[in-house]
Design a protein around this motif. Structure first.
Motif, short mmCIF file in Angstrom:
data_model
loop_
_atom_site.label_atom_id
_atom_site.label_comp_id
_atom_site.label_asym_id
_atom_site.label_seq_id
_atom_site.Cartn_x
_atom_site.Cartn_y
_atom_site.Cartn_z
N THR A 127 0.82 -1.21 0.00
CA THR A 127 0.00 0.00 0.00
C THR A 127 0.86 1.26 0.00
OG1 THR A 127 -1.67 -1.21 1.24
CG2 THR A 127 -1.86 1.18 1.22
N ARG A 128 1.95 1.22 0.70
CA ARG A 128 2.84 2.39 0.75
C ARG A 128 3.37 2.71 -0.65
NH1 ARG A 128 7.58 2.60 4.99
NH2 ARG A 128 6.67 4.48 5.77
N ASN A 129 3.69 1.68 -1.43
CA ASN A 129 4.19 1.90 -2.79
C ASN A 129 3.09 2.46 -3.69
OD1 ASN A 129 6.73 1.03 -2.14
ND2 ASN A 129 6.40 -1.05 -2.85
N VAL A 130 1.86 2.02 -3.49
CA VAL A 130 0.74 2.56 -4.28
C VAL A 130 0.56 4.04 -3.97
CG1 VAL A 130 -1.75 2.46 -4.66
CG2 VAL A 130 -0.43 0.34 -4.52
N ARG A 131 0.60 4.40 -2.70
CA ARG A 131 0.47 5.81 -2.32
C ARG A 131 1.62 6.64 -2.88
NH1 ARG A 131 -3.71 6.80 0.75
NH2 ARG A 131 -4.63 5.18 2.01
N ARG A 132 2.83 6.10 -2.84
CA ARG A 132 3.99 6.80 -3.39
C ARG A 132 3.81 7.02 -4.89
NH1 ARG A 132 7.99 5.20 -6.18
NH2 ARG A 132 7.65 3.00 -5.80
N PHE A 133 3.32 5.99 -5.56
CA PHE A 133 3.08 6.07 -6.99
C PHE A 133 2.03 7.15 -7.30
CE2 PHE A 133 0.31 4.68 -10.48
CZ PHE A 133 1.21 4.77 -11.53
N LEU A 134 0.92 7.13 -6.56
CA LEU A 134 -0.12 8.14 -6.78
C LEU A 134 0.38 9.54 -6.45
CD1 LEU A 134 -3.23 6.22 -5.42
CD2 LEU A 134 -2.76 6.83 -7.81
N LEU A 135 1.24 9.63 -5.44
CA LEU A 135 1.83 10.91 -5.08
C LEU A 135 2.64 11.48 -6.24
CD1 LEU A 135 2.05 12.80 -2.59
CD2 LEU A 135 4.12 11.57 -1.97
N GLN A 136 3.36 10.61 -6.95
CA GLN A 136 4.14 11.03 -8.13
C GLN A 136 3.25 11.61 -9.22
OE1 GLN A 136 6.50 7.11 -8.51
NE2 GLN A 136 7.48 8.53 -9.91
N ILE A 137 2.04 11.13 -9.31
CA ILE A 137 1.12 11.57 -10.35
C ILE A 137 0.39 12.84 -9.92
CG2 ILE A 137 -0.99 10.99 -11.63
CD1 ILE A 137 -0.17 8.00 -11.19
N ILE A 138 -0.18 12.81 -8.73
CA ILE A 138 -1.10 13.85 -8.28
C ILE A 138 -0.41 15.12 -7.78
CG2 ILE A 138 -2.99 14.38 -6.68
CD1 ILE A 138 -3.75 12.33 -8.82
N ARG A 139 0.65 14.96 -6.97
CA ARG A 139 1.24 16.15 -6.35
C ARG A 139 1.76 17.17 -7.35
NH1 ARG A 139 4.45 19.37 -3.44
NH2 ARG A 139 3.87 19.71 -1.28
#
Length: 189
Positions: free
Chosen positions: A100-112
């Motif tokens: 889950t941490r990697n999914v959040r990191r991945f989404l952070l790369q896209i959204i932030r």
């Protein structure tokens, strides 16, 4: 040549996912499928999850585009959801098999980066401390990530546009209001 090879590996993984689940696919399966050797795979990617991330990021980049301006913010977020839904099988395999941490990191790369560009654009004429702007950007970023991961939890139903409309209604103008609330004058702070 390097991009051609990466794309071939990505296409192979997508095609293999049509036949079996991610946990049943090995690097050898991917390399055999596109007629390259394992060393070539590891030259470009650390593992299958690294390839998976690269595929989704590339596809999202195509869907979203490079430049982001606040005037078209709804389109950018629609494109994020559209890009993710276009890769539904890939995204859900990753979501259910990756930490889950990697999914959040991945989404952070896209959204932030998108949220950040909007926040910076809206704050140009405003007097706001950098740490306050970062807080606002984080608030909106993590809110959007929460909505996206909830959508993943529900296996990405196709009715996401209805939720997006509600989200857009809620968010419209709120980032600017948040920035204005944090705006300071010389007598404050």
């Amino acid at each position: 040549m390097a991009n051609f090879t990466k794309e071939a590996l990505g296409t192979s993984l997508k095609e293999l996912l049509e036949e079996k689940s991610l946990d049943k696919i090995r690097v050898k399966d991917i390399t055999d499928h596109c007629n390259v050797n394992r060393q070539t795979f590891y030259y470009h990617f650390q593992d299958i999850y690294d390839l998976l991330e690269w595929i989704v990021l590339c596809d999202l980049e195509k869907a979203i585009g490079k430049s982001q301006d606040y005037e078209n913010w709804k389109e950018y977020f629609k494109n994020v959801f559209f890009g993710l839904s276009e890769n539904k099988k890939l995204v859900l395999h990753a979501y259910h098999h990756v930490n889950t941490r990697n999914v959040r990191r991945f989404l952070l790369q896209i959204i932030r980066p998108i949220v950040s560009s909007f926040g910076e654009e809206l704050s140009v004429e405003k007097k706001i401390h950098d740490e306050d702007l970062d807080f606002i950007i984080d608030f909106y970023t993590y809110g959007l990530i929460g909505i996206i991961t909830e959508w993943f939890d529900d296996d990405m139903p196709n009715d996401y546009e209805e939720k997006l409309d509600s989200l857009f209604y809620l968010l419209d103008g709120s980032m600017l209001r948040s920035i204005e609330k944090f705006e300071y004058n010389d007598l404050q702070r």
